[in-house]
Design a protein around this motif. Structure first.
Motif, PDB file in Angstrom:
ATOM      1  N   THR A 240      -8.885 -42.446 -34.716  1.00 42.35           N
ATOM      2  CA  THR A 240      -9.766 -41.437 -34.746  1.00 42.35           C
ATOM      3  C   THR A 240      -8.981 -40.236 -34.199  1.00 42.35           C
ATOM      4  O   THR A 240      -8.889 -39.881 -32.458  1.00 42.35           O
ATOM      5  CB  THR A 240     -10.771 -41.617 -34.410  1.00 42.35           C
ATOM      6  OG1 THR A 240     -11.935 -43.113 -34.794  1.00 42.35           O
ATOM      7  CG2 THR A 240     -12.050 -41.099 -34.281  1.00 42.35           C
ATOM      8  N   GLN A 241      -9.537 -39.045 -34.872  1.00 43.52           N
ATOM      9  CA  GLN A 241      -9.012 -37.513 -34.662  1.00 43.52           C
ATOM     10  C   GLN A 241     -10.145 -36.982 -34.990  1.00 43.52           C
ATOM     11  O   GLN A 241     -10.543 -36.620 -34.982  1.00 43.52           O
ATOM     12  CB  GLN A 241      -7.855 -37.620 -35.277  1.00 43.52           C
ATOM     13  CG  GLN A 241      -6.674 -37.501 -35.218  1.00 43.52           C
ATOM     14  CD  GLN A 241      -5.038 -37.319 -35.828  1.00 43.52           C
ATOM     15  OE1 GLN A 241      -4.639 -35.653 -35.461  1.00 43.52           O
ATOM     16  NE2 GLN A 241      -4.826 -37.805 -37.041  1.00 43.52           N
ATOM     17  N   ILE A 242     -10.700 -35.919 -33.975  1.00 44.30           N
ATOM     18  CA  ILE A 242     -11.447 -34.542 -34.102  1.00 44.30           C
ATOM     19  C   ILE A 242     -10.552 -33.741 -33.592  1.00 44.30           C
ATOM     20  O   ILE A 242     -10.424 -33.151 -32.511  1.00 44.30           O
ATOM     21  CB  ILE A 242     -12.073 -35.553 -32.722  1.00 44.30           C
ATOM     22  CG1 ILE A 242     -12.825 -36.928 -32.676  1.00 44.30           C
ATOM     23  CG2 ILE A 242     -13.459 -33.956 -32.629  1.00 44.30           C
ATOM     24  CD1 ILE A 242     -14.298 -37.234 -31.523  1.00 44.30           C
ATOM     25  N   LEU A 243     -11.006 -32.480 -34.897  1.00 45.92           N
ATOM     26  CA  LEU A 243     -10.867 -31.183 -34.541  1.00 45.92           C
ATOM     27  C   LEU A 243     -11.930 -30.417 -34.117  1.00 45.92           C
ATOM     28  O   LEU A 243     -12.842 -30.951 -35.125  1.00 45.92           O
ATOM     29  CB  LEU A 243      -9.655 -30.791 -35.367  1.00 45.92           C
ATOM     30  CG  LEU A 243      -9.940 -29.092 -35.539  1.00 45.92           C
ATOM     31  CD1 LEU A 243      -8.423 -29.038 -33.917  1.00 45.92           C
ATOM     32  CD2 LEU A 243      -8.535 -29.067 -36.800  1.00 45.92           C
ATOM     33  N   GLU A 244     -12.126 -29.841 -33.206  1.00 46.25           N
ATOM     34  CA  GLU A 244     -13.568 -28.744 -32.893  1.00 46.25           C
ATOM     35  C   GLU A 244     -12.478 -27.420 -32.788  1.00 46.25           C
ATOM     36  O   GLU A 244     -12.675 -26.891 -31.688  1.00 46.25           O
ATOM     37  CB  GLU A 244     -14.136 -29.442 -31.857  1.00 46.25           C
ATOM     38  CG  GLU A 244     -15.550 -28.584 -31.609  1.00 46.25           C
ATOM     39  CD  GLU A 244     -16.362 -29.202 -30.484  1.00 46.25           C
ATOM     40  OE1 GLU A 244     -17.978 -29.605 -31.098  1.00 46.25           O
ATOM     41  OE2 GLU A 244     -16.087 -29.492 -29.328  1.00 46.25           O
ATOM     42  N   PRO A 245     -13.358 -26.751 -33.083  1.00 50.83           N
ATOM     43  CA  PRO A 245     -13.188 -24.848 -33.219  1.00 50.83           C
ATOM     44  C   PRO A 245     -14.428 -24.789 -32.130  1.00 50.83           C
ATOM     45  O   PRO A 245     -15.266 -25.521 -32.664  1.00 50.83           O
ATOM     46  CB  PRO A 245     -12.884 -24.250 -34.340  1.00 50.83           C
ATOM     47  CG  PRO A 245     -11.914 -25.280 -35.368  1.00 50.83           C
ATOM     48  CD  PRO A 245     -12.938 -26.187 -34.374  1.00 50.83           C
ATOM     49  N   VAL A 246     -14.183 -23.547 -31.713  1.00 49.77           N
ATOM     50  CA  VAL A 246     -15.511 -22.791 -30.604  1.00 49.77           C
ATOM     51  C   VAL A 246     -15.662 -21.297 -31.085  1.00 49.77           C
ATOM     52  O   VAL A 246     -13.776 -21.300 -30.598  1.00 49.77           O
ATOM     53  CB  VAL A 246     -15.375 -24.138 -29.488  1.00 49.77           C
ATOM     54  CG1 VAL A 246     -15.915 -24.988 -29.439  1.00 49.77           C
ATOM     55  CG2 VAL A 246     -14.847 -22.704 -28.184  1.00 49.77           C
ATOM     56  N   ALA A 247     -16.328 -21.147 -31.125  1.00 50.28           N
ATOM     57  CA  ALA A 247     -16.764 -19.732 -31.038  1.00 50.28           C
ATOM     58  C   ALA A 247     -18.211 -19.671 -29.887  1.00 50.28           C
ATOM     59  O   ALA A 247     -18.811 -19.685 -30.104  1.00 50.28           O
ATOM     60  CB  ALA A 247     -16.192 -19.205 -32.451  1.00 50.28           C
TER      61      ALA A 247
ATOM     62  N   HIS B 261      -9.459 -18.617 -24.752  1.00 49.41           N
ATOM     63  CA  HIS B 261      -9.144 -17.402 -24.935  1.00 49.41           C
ATOM     64  C   HIS B 261     -10.339 -16.592 -24.601  1.00 49.41           C
ATOM     65  O   HIS B 261     -11.918 -16.831 -25.166  1.00 49.41           O
ATOM     66  CB  HIS B 261      -8.594 -16.495 -25.448  1.00 49.41           C
ATOM     67  CG  HIS B 261      -7.613 -15.580 -25.339  1.00 49.41           C
ATOM     68  ND1 HIS B 261      -8.067 -13.844 -26.509  1.00 49.41           N
ATOM     69  CD2 HIS B 261      -7.397 -14.727 -24.844  1.00 49.41           C
ATOM     70  CE1 HIS B 261      -6.887 -13.370 -25.372  1.00 49.41           C
ATOM     71  NE2 HIS B 261      -7.213 -13.666 -24.574  1.00 49.41           N
ATOM     72  N   VAL B 262      -9.870 -14.707 -24.287  1.00 48.89           N
ATOM     73  CA  VAL B 262     -12.051 -14.543 -24.403  1.00 48.89           C
ATOM     74  C   VAL B 262     -11.894 -12.957 -24.078  1.00 48.89           C
ATOM     75  O   VAL B 262     -10.378 -13.218 -23.498  1.00 48.89           O
ATOM     76  CB  VAL B 262     -12.726 -14.762 -22.288  1.00 48.89           C
ATOM     77  CG1 VAL B 262     -13.837 -13.714 -22.381  1.00 48.89           C
ATOM     78  CG2 VAL B 262     -12.305 -15.957 -21.785  1.00 48.89           C
ATOM     79  N   LEU B 263     -12.223 -12.120 -24.557  1.00 48.09           N
ATOM     80  CA  LEU B 263     -11.838 -10.835 -24.767  1.00 48.09           C
ATOM     81  C   LEU B 263     -12.688 -10.168 -24.251  1.00 48.09           C
ATOM     82  O   LEU B 263     -14.451 -11.218 -24.520  1.00 48.09           O
ATOM     83  CB  LEU B 263     -12.179 -10.421 -26.641  1.00 48.09           C
ATOM     84  CG  LEU B 263     -11.042 -11.232 -27.488  1.00 48.09           C
ATOM     85  CD1 LEU B 263     -11.413 -10.532 -28.638  1.00 48.09           C
ATOM     86  CD2 LEU B 263      -9.280 -11.063 -26.340  1.00 48.09           C
TER      87      LEU B 263
ATOM     88  N   LEU C  20     -15.264 -21.771 -20.663  1.00 46.05           N
ATOM     89  CA  LEU C  20     -14.994 -20.969 -21.355  1.00 46.05           C
ATOM     90  C   LEU C  20     -16.163 -20.355 -22.120  1.00 46.05           C
ATOM     91  O   LEU C  20     -15.759 -19.250 -22.710  1.00 46.05           O
ATOM     92  CB  LEU C  20     -13.854 -21.920 -22.313  1.00 46.05           C
ATOM     93  CG  LEU C  20     -13.735 -21.670 -23.856  1.00 46.05           C
ATOM     94  CD1 LEU C  20     -12.880 -20.567 -23.104  1.00 46.05           C
ATOM     95  CD2 LEU C  20     -12.642 -22.771 -24.721  1.00 46.05           C
ATOM     96  N   LEU C  21     -17.345 -20.908 -22.516  1.00 47.03           N
ATOM     97  CA  LEU C  21     -18.493 -20.418 -23.301  1.00 47.03           C
ATOM     98  C   LEU C  21     -19.137 -20.292 -23.142  1.00 47.03           C
ATOM     99  O   LEU C  21     -20.525 -19.917 -23.200  1.00 47.03           O
ATOM    100  CB  LEU C  21     -18.682 -21.880 -24.388  1.00 47.03           C
ATOM    101  CG  LEU C  21     -17.674 -22.116 -25.924  1.00 47.03           C
ATOM    102  CD1 LEU C  21     -18.224 -23.227 -26.113  1.00 47.03           C
ATOM    103  CD2 LEU C  21     -16.577 -20.810 -26.206  1.00 47.03           C
TER     104      LEU C  21
END
Length: 706
Positions: free
Chosen positions: A458-465, A532-534, A492-493
């Motif tokens: 099982t693979q989980i890919l989670e983009p976050v913003a 990464h943070v801007l 991070l968030l």
């Protein structure tokens, strides 16, 4: 045929006086190959005889019951099993009908399958005492009659008290490989079923370059079922020390106090320490906890190896946790043990009060959070700036709501307002009173995607913003609580990554990253996080190595790798804009039944803002390996890469079988300062196993060769 004999035995045992003399006696059962009654009325059972009475079971070749004397005569080999813990093996004997009194010859008493006491004669008295004469006791496995056990206790007489679970020896002699080394007129030992008993514990020898050759002899005092005291005198060439440990369990909590008092040649005055901790459940879900730590001087704990703490903290706290409510009140005092750091210049007395509550309004939807926090810290110094004292209060109101958008995107909206007020004393560079109102808003998006592959993968890919904004201006207040900031996966968030309210991130910001994990059916797991943070405006209170200075943060890279055979790797790294390292840490562990290995590495760049004028680079390794059935080796090593020298190192070797445990240790502390010197410690502990309720591991038991 056997069933018929069993029925006959039961019938005879029921109608004969062995079971009929007293109606209150438990029923007796007698089973044998042959059962007969002699002309004088005696009951004789022969061939694989087994008798059951209450919790006692006897097997013998022949049992004869005399109804006139109400007595049993047994011909061996005999095995008498008492409950689950005691067994007697004998050649011949005689017992009364209820098996409470009698005599056995050529007998052995075996307790918990661990301790055996061989004697010429065993007397049973009142169903409670077992008396053994000319006894040899050991927990060592004896494979041949001409080979003595590693250790044994020889005595004129031994008494086993089954009610108190104690064994008393008269004229006792301790022998090692059949060589007498110690004689005692009286000796008392707990049997293996007893968990706690008053008496001496395993002594230990040590050789320290500062304290000389010393011996510790702990004495355990069982004050009751719920409390005990351990007194340990430590006597060496350069020290006379008394160590104490007191423990007590209450119906609603527990308490433990440890301490020591020393008169040594290292300091002209007496030295000591005390640590105490406890926790109690009060009414209405409130928990009272406390932790007290005190020491006479900065070097005492390190000199005696009691602790490697460089700051002592004593705390008392009241806490209540409910489903939608949290409350905490605490008071903490600190004492520094660091070389060159003065206690008067650091916040020494700290008080905190915190309350949070969650509400779920139906009309508004989502979650409403309300919080209040009060904090104050005081320094003992009266010097301007160095003696700064600060108090602050904070009220916070936040609203959060989650949605699931088309395509499976998870969205969370957070809005809130925080109001802070500050009061500062003994710092002419700061405003005496100050306040701030900080509104905030943020939107977080997550898009988890799952892929199922062959072989259970099982693979989980989670983009976050996250995009956010924090308003308000920073007042002219000191930074006492947010001097160290960590940038990791957990924040991070976040809208603000400072750990306390004396600093908050301001302006618009954005954060983005990706989480990826892979899990197979065997339990192998791989995880990776990039972040990464801007930021619209740089925050000067973020230090160079925090990873958050400037308008663009360092790149956060964190990973984990776990295998089903016990290997685990974790790491976290911050890469700056030139892909150099700001901070890095890694940990590897490999745990198997015969191997335990751990290694860690830490790298921190020099940063004057964090009171670190030189970079820190350090390796540490620790592990143990079971070399064979009875031998285990241990080692630990800490190496300072920056100074190119070993800070600490140690080796250990243990031999253990079913009846003895020997521990050898050698350690060296290489670092020195104005309060402690480098030192070397050599220790040896020899323990005789079996006469205690401690855990027993059969994997160490020796085997006999044919």
């Amino acid at each position: 045929m056997r069933a018929l004999i069993l029925a006959l035995g039961v019938m005879l045992a029921t109608v004969l006086p062995i079971a009929a003399q007293d109606a209150r006696r438990p029923a007796a059962v007698l089973v044998a190959d042959r059962v007969s009654v002699t002309a004088d009325g005696r009951l004789m059972a022969e061939g694989n005889v087994e008798a059951l009475y209450d919790t006692t079971r006897i097997t013998a070749q022949r049992i004869t019951y005399d109804p006139d004397a109400d007595r049993l005569t047994l011909d061996g080999p005999i095995m008498l099993i008492e409950g689950d813990n005691a067994m007697i093996l004998a050649d011949a004997g005689a017992l009364d009908a209820d098996l409470r009194n009698g005599l056995l010859r050529g007998a052995r008493l075996v307790l918990e399958d661990r301790v055996q006491l061989a004697a010429n004669r065993i007397d049973r008295v009142g169903g409670r005492y077992t008396q053994l004469y000319k006894v040899a006791a050991t927990s060592c496995r004896v494979c041949a009659s001409d080979t003595p056990p590693i250790w044994q206790i020889r005595a004129r007489r031994a008494i086993h008290d089954q009610q108190e679970n104690q064994i008393y020896f008269d004229q006792a002699q301790l022998r090692v490989l059949d060589v007498p080394i110690l004689w005692l007129p009286r000796l008392r030992l707990p049997d293996p079923t007893l968990k706690r008993a008053t008496g001496f514990m395993i002594p230990s020898l040590s050789q320290d370059s500062q304290l000389g050759v010393g011996i510790r002899i702990p004495y355990f005092i069982r004050i009751g079922d719920h409390r005990d005291l351990t007194i340990t005198p430590f006597i060496s060439a350069d020290s006379k020390t008394l160590e104490l440990r007191y423990r007590q369990a209450f119906r609603n909590g527990d308490l433990e106090v440890t301490g020591a008092w020393s008169d040594d040649t290292l300091r002209p005055e007496n030295r000591g320490y005390v640590f105490a901790e406890g926790a109690f459940d009060l009414r209405r879900g409130v928990t009272l906890s406390f932790d007290i730590e005190a020491v006479t001087d900065k070097a005492y704990l390190v000199d005696y190896g009691y602790s490697d703490k460089d700051r002592l903290d004593s705390e008392i706290a009241l806490t209540r946790v409910r489903r939608d409510e949290y409350a905490n009140a605490s008071l903490i005092t600190y004492r520094t043990l660091r070389d060159g750091e003065e206690n008067s210049d650091i916040p020494t007395i700290i008080g905190d009060l915190r309350y949070e509550r969650r509400l779920f309004p139906r009309g508004l939807g989502g979650e409403l959070r309300m919080g209040f926090e009060a904090h104050g810290h005081r320094r003992y110094s009266d010097v301007d700036v160095l003696g700064r004292d600060v108090g602050r209060a904070e009220a916070d109101l936040a609203w959060l709501r989650d949605w699931t958008l088309p395509g499976g995107v998870l969205a969370r909206l957070e809005t809130g307002l925080t109001v802070d007020t500050f009061r500062t004393r003994q710092d002419s560079t700061r405003d005496r009173t100050a306040g701030q109102a900080t509104p905030r808003a943020g939107l977080t998006l997550r898009w988890p995607m799952v892929k199922y592959g062959g072989n259970g993968i099982t693979q989980i890919l989670e983009p976050v913003a996250m995009i956010g904004w924090v308003g308000g201006d920073r007042p002219n207040i000191a930074n006492d609580e947010s001097t160290r900031v960590e940038f990791d996966e957990g924040n991070l968030l976040s809208l603000s990554r400072f750990p306390a309210a004396d600093r908050r991130e301001r302006g618009a910001s954005a954060a983005y990253g990706i989480n990826w994990s892979r899990l197979d059916s065997n339990g192998r797991r791989v995880a990776l996080t990039l972040g990464h943070v801007l930021r619209q405006d740089a925050d000067p209170d973020f230090t160079l190595t925090s990873g958050l200075d400037g308008t663009s943060s360092n790149l956060l890279v964190a990973g984990q790798y776990v295998t089903p055979d016990g290997l685990a790797l974790t790491s976290r790294t911050l890469f700056n804009h030139d892909f150099g390292l700001s901070k890095a840490e890694a940990r590897a562990a490999w745990i198997r039944p015969d191997l335990g290995l751990g290694a860690s590495y830490v790298w921190l760049a020099a940063d004057a803002a964090e009171n670190r004028n030189d970079s820190v680079s350090e390796w540490s390794v620790d592990g143990s390996y079971r070399l064979s059935r009875h031998w285990t080796g241990t080692a630990n090593w800490r190496y300072d890469v920056s100074s190119d020298q070993t800070a600490e190192a140690g080796l250990g070797l243990q031999y253990r079988n079913e009846c003895v445990e020997v521990n050898l240790s050698l350690s060296r502390r290489f670092t020195s300062s104005s309060i402690v010197d480098p030192s070397t410690d050599l220790g040896i502990t020899v323990g005789l196993l079996g006469f205690s309720g401690q855990g027993f591991d059969n994997s160490y038991t020796r085997t006999c060769r044919n």
